[in-house]
Design a protein around this motif. Structure first.
Motif, mmCIF file in Angstrom:
data_model
loop_
_atom_site.group_PDB
_atom_site.id
_atom_site.type_symbol
_atom_site.label_atom_id
_atom_site.label_comp_id
_atom_site.label_asym_id
_atom_site.label_seq_id
_atom_site.Cartn_x
_atom_site.Cartn_y
_atom_site.Cartn_z
ATOM 1 N N THR A 426 0.828 -1.212 0.000
ATOM 2 C CA THR A 426 0.000 0.000 0.000
ATOM 3 C C THR A 426 0.862 1.262 0.000
ATOM 4 O O THR A 426 0.468 2.278 -0.569
ATOM 5 C CB THR A 426 -0.932 0.008 1.219
ATOM 6 N N THR A 427 2.031 1.202 0.637
ATOM 7 C CA THR A 427 2.920 2.374 0.649
ATOM 8 C C THR A 427 3.402 2.698 -0.751
ATOM 9 O O THR A 427 3.439 3.858 -1.166
ATOM 10 C CB THR A 427 4.122 2.137 1.574
ATOM 11 N N VAL A 428 3.787 1.690 -1.501
ATOM 12 C CA VAL A 428 4.269 1.900 -2.867
ATOM 13 C C VAL A 428 3.118 2.327 -3.775
ATOM 14 O O VAL A 428 3.294 3.154 -4.680
ATOM 15 C CB VAL A 428 4.954 0.624 -3.392
ATOM 16 N N GLU A 429 1.936 1.804 -3.534
ATOM 17 C CA GLU A 429 0.777 2.124 -4.380
ATOM 18 C C GLU A 429 0.364 3.584 -4.228
ATOM 19 O O GLU A 429 -0.021 4.245 -5.205
ATOM 20 C CB GLU A 429 -0.394 1.225 -4.012
ATOM 21 N N ASP A 430 0.455 4.117 -3.013
ATOM 22 C CA ASP A 430 0.032 5.485 -2.714
ATOM 23 C C ASP A 430 1.162 6.448 -3.082
ATOM 24 O O ASP A 430 2.224 6.448 -2.453
ATOM 25 C CB ASP A 430 -0.300 5.593 -1.224
ATOM 26 N N LYS A 431 0.940 7.301 -4.084
ATOM 27 C CA LYS A 431 1.994 8.197 -4.564
ATOM 28 C C LYS A 431 2.563 9.076 -3.454
ATOM 29 O O LYS A 431 3.785 9.172 -3.276
ATOM 30 C CB LYS A 431 1.467 9.090 -5.696
ATOM 31 N N ASN A 432 1.704 9.736 -2.726
ATOM 32 C CA ASN A 432 2.197 10.659 -1.704
ATOM 33 C C ASN A 432 2.905 9.918 -0.581
ATOM 34 O O ASN A 432 3.916 10.405 -0.039
ATOM 35 C CB ASN A 432 1.049 11.489 -1.127
ATOM 36 N N ILE A 435 6.440 8.954 -1.673
ATOM 37 C CA ILE A 435 7.282 10.154 -1.735
ATOM 38 C C ILE A 435 7.672 10.599 -0.333
ATOM 39 O O ILE A 435 8.842 10.880 -0.049
ATOM 40 C CB ILE A 435 6.562 11.298 -2.475
ATOM 41 N N GLN A 436 6.689 10.657 0.578
ATOM 42 C CA GLN A 436 6.953 11.094 1.945
ATOM 43 C C GLN A 436 7.890 10.129 2.677
ATOM 44 O O GLN A 436 8.748 10.556 3.452
ATOM 45 C CB GLN A 436 5.630 11.221 2.704
ATOM 46 N N THR A 437 7.743 8.845 2.397
ATOM 47 C CA THR A 437 8.603 7.853 3.038
ATOM 48 C C THR A 437 10.043 8.002 2.574
ATOM 49 O O THR A 437 10.980 7.950 3.373
ATOM 50 C CB THR A 437 8.099 6.430 2.752
ATOM 51 N N ILE A 438 10.251 8.220 1.288
ATOM 52 C CA ILE A 438 11.608 8.419 0.776
ATOM 53 C C ILE A 438 12.187 9.724 1.312
ATOM 54 O O ILE A 438 13.347 9.791 1.728
ATOM 55 C CB ILE A 438 11.623 8.413 -0.760
ATOM 56 N N SER A 459 16.065 9.185 6.289
ATOM 57 C CA SER A 459 15.527 10.202 5.393
ATOM 58 C C SER A 459 16.446 10.386 4.193
ATOM 59 O O SER A 459 17.674 10.408 4.340
ATOM 60 C CB SER A 459 15.386 11.529 6.146
ATOM 61 N N PHE A 460 15.844 10.555 3.012
ATOM 62 C CA PHE A 460 16.612 10.814 1.797
ATOM 63 C C PHE A 460 16.279 12.198 1.220
ATOM 64 O O PHE A 460 16.381 12.418 0.020
ATOM 65 C CB PHE A 460 16.335 9.731 0.746
ATOM 66 N N GLN A 461 15.911 13.130 2.087
ATOM 67 C CA GLN A 461 15.521 14.442 1.594
ATOM 68 C C GLN A 461 16.693 15.226 1.006
ATOM 69 O O GLN A 461 16.497 16.245 0.347
ATOM 70 C CB GLN A 461 14.835 15.256 2.689
ATOM 71 N N PHE A 462 17.924 14.718 1.212
ATOM 72 C CA PHE A 462 19.081 15.360 0.592
ATOM 73 C C PHE A 462 19.099 15.141 -0.918
ATOM 74 O O PHE A 462 19.760 15.872 -1.652
ATOM 75 C CB PHE A 462 20.375 14.808 1.205
ATOM 76 N N LEU A 463 18.368 14.129 -1.408
ATOM 77 C CA LEU A 463 18.303 13.878 -2.847
ATOM 78 C C LEU A 463 17.450 14.938 -3.524
ATOM 79 O O LEU A 463 16.535 15.517 -2.917
ATOM 80 C CB LEU A 463 17.719 12.492 -3.126
ATOM 81 N N SER A 464 17.713 15.179 -4.777
ATOM 82 C CA SER A 464 16.925 16.150 -5.541
ATOM 83 C C SER A 464 15.535 15.601 -5.815
ATOM 84 O O SER A 464 15.298 14.390 -5.746
ATOM 85 C CB SER A 464 17.618 16.463 -6.872
ATOM 86 N N SER A 494 5.004 17.755 -2.889
ATOM 87 C CA SER A 494 4.897 16.992 -1.651
ATOM 88 C C SER A 494 5.897 17.503 -0.625
ATOM 89 O O SER A 494 5.575 17.610 0.567
ATOM 90 C CB SER A 494 5.147 15.505 -1.927
ATOM 91 N N ARG A 495 7.075 17.853 -1.066
ATOM 92 C CA ARG A 495 8.098 18.396 -0.164
ATOM 93 C C ARG A 495 7.641 19.757 0.376
ATOM 94 O O ARG A 495 7.785 20.045 1.571
ATOM 95 C CB ARG A 495 9.429 18.536 -0.906
#
Length: 501
Positions: A426-432, A435-438, A459-464, A494-495
């Motif tokens: 379900t996490t992969v299916e839900d777009k938001n 994104i939020q998990t990554i 957290s991978f928020q350092f990625l573009s 989302s960010r």
């Protein structure tokens, strides 16, 4: 992949020491032979050479302490830690030998135990006599966890013992100088607090560490450590008393405005080397022998995720890394420990039976203790240094391999109970949600398909936004998933939405 000088299978060459399984070219006229000392070990975690006994001492994570006699490479178990608690990276870990072993035949080990629901790390002093352990004494007991227990041990040139402790998954310990987790601790050989420690009546020597996995002392007396980052910034640190190395507030170099602001208010010390993507550095040893002249005055660093031996050349003051070479990439799998003997021979311990084996491992007869020795002949076939291909296109598959595959695996199925599957979830299916998990990771236990996953995700928020979109799209269209791709704009929105809440 390793580069081979020839497509032929490397032939074994018989020398006095035994059979070499591989050869390694390190310069135009220098070659090393690699042989197997022992195999079928159960996750050897630390490895130390002792000149007075002409042997190697080895800890295995499930509790066994063994000695390898280097005259014939035979192995003997000399001790079994009672009540050791083993789960993932908890168990029997670090090892050190008293520097004056002939007069003081003591072995120091660090391991985890569990009392009820509480986990602890214990430091014990073992007495060695007639090739066996005849007594033990617990010197220190601190908070432990299923992971992040650190546990490397070394003696300095003055005979003081240092213990590297992990943060035990705490969000506060590393920055709290009154606790003993996320620290380098300094003590006498009988576990007492030295009178000249930098903090009065405290073991604490330095702090601000996440999870140290290697520790060594250079010929100048400098203490060096290797440390796991989170999603970014694995580190090598030159450790000085009273210095704060930043975790959990700062990761690696001070290269963001937030990190610079923190360091401006309260001094933090940067690493002398950092890696992103992470390599999962493990054992660390200082090498100074003339036998392998090219590697003199270097740190030998072995790694788990990157599955390699790195040679980190130091400057004359042994405070900076001025060159780096990578060898044995993916050839023997995960490597956790490294040491050397008085003749300049190097020993490695693989770690392929541990909780997170990589693709193609464990190999038959893992785990192994390997010996690396200078050879005088020129082998017909050999391995050479690994050179990363910097021209790789950063597509979704490549980014997934760089940042996700070591945990979630090539097939996306993860590890049951540790890293969730990415297949039709379900996490992969839900777009938001994906994104939020990554972007922000997960810091709490997660339920999925009636399985509890207790390993946090960084957290991978350092990625573009573009890279996150590529990873999310790859996951949503691979492993049997057939959901639509995610665009860079969707990640950006989302960010922004998260920062405004």
């Amino acid at each position: 992949m390793l580069l081979f000088c020839s497509l032929c299978i490397i032939s074994c060459v018989e020398e006095k020491e035994g059979t070499y399984i591989d050869f390694l070219k390190i310069s135009d006229n220098s070659y090393l032979g690699i042989s197997v000392l022992q195999n079928n070990l159960e996750v050897p975690w630390d490895l130390q050479y002792n000149e007075s006994t002409k042997s190697l001492f080895v800890t295995e994570i499930k509790g066994g302490l063994s000695e390898i006699d280097l005259s014939d490479n035979s192995i003997r178990k000399i001790y079994e830690v009672p009540n050791v608690y083993h789960k993932r990276t908890a168990g029997l870990l670090g090892l050190a030998l008293h520097p004056d072993f002939e007069s003081n035949p003591f072995i120091y080990i660090c391991y985890t135990i569990k009392e009820g629901e509480n986990i602890f790390s214990e430091l014990a002093k073992l007495e060695y006599k007639d090739k066996k352990v005849v007594g033990s004494e617990v010197l220190l007991k601190i908070e432990g966890a299923n992971g992040h227990n650190g546990s490397r041990l070394i003696f300095d040139k003055q005979g003081y013992l240092y213990l590297a402790t992990g943060d035990a998954h705490s969000m506060t310990h590393s920055q709290d100088s009154t606790t003993l987790n996320g620290k380098i601790l300094r003590m006498t050989d009988d576990g007492q607090i030295p009178t000249d420690n930098p903090l009065p009546d405290s073991y604490v020597y330095a702090w601000g560490f996440r999870n140290i996995q290697g520790m060594t002392v250079t010929s100048n007396g400098n203490i060096m450590t290797s440390e796991h980052g989170d999603a970014i910034e694995d580190e090598v640190n030159w450790v000085s008393p009273l210095h704060n190395y930043g975790s959990i507030c700062i990761k690696g170099y001070h290269d963001t405005q937030q990190e610079k602001a923190i360091a401006a208010k309260s001094p933090r010390t940067e690493p002398i080397k950092s890696w992103t993507p992470v390599i999962a550095p493990a054992g660390l040893a200082y090498y100074a022998h003339e036998s392998i002249a090219e590697w003199q005055n270097s740190l030998l660093l072995v790694s788990l995720k990157n599955q390699s031996l790195r040679v980190l050349k130091l400057n004359s003051s042994q405070t900076q890394i001025i060159d780096e070479e990578t060898f044995l990439k993916d050839h023997y799998g995960r490597i956790r420990a490294v040491t050397s003997d008085k003749d300049g021979n190097i020993y490695l311990a693989t770690s392929n039976k541990d909780w997170n084996p990589q693709k193609g491992f464990p190999l038959p007869e893992d785990d192994k203790i390997l010996k690396i020795k200078k050879v005088s002949s020129t082998p017909q076939n050999y391995l050479i240094a690994y050179k990363e291909d910097l021209s790789k296109v950063r597509d979704g598959k490549t980014l997934y391999k760089m940042y996700c595959e070591s945990c979630h695996k090539e097939d996306g199925k993860g590890i049951k109970g540790t890293f969730p599957s990415l297949v039709m979830t379900t996490t992969v299916e839900d777009k938001n949600k994906i994104i939020q998990t990554i972007l922000y990771g997960l810091t709490v236990e997660k339920e999925g398909r009636s399985i509890k996953y207790d390993q946090p995700m960084p957290s991978f928020q350092f990625l573009s936004d573009q890279d996150i979109a590529k990873i999310a799209s790859y996951v949503r269209t691979s492993f049997g998933n057939s959901w639509s791709a995610i665009g860079e704009t969707e990640v950006m929105l989302s960010r922004q939405d998260s920062t405004q809440k």
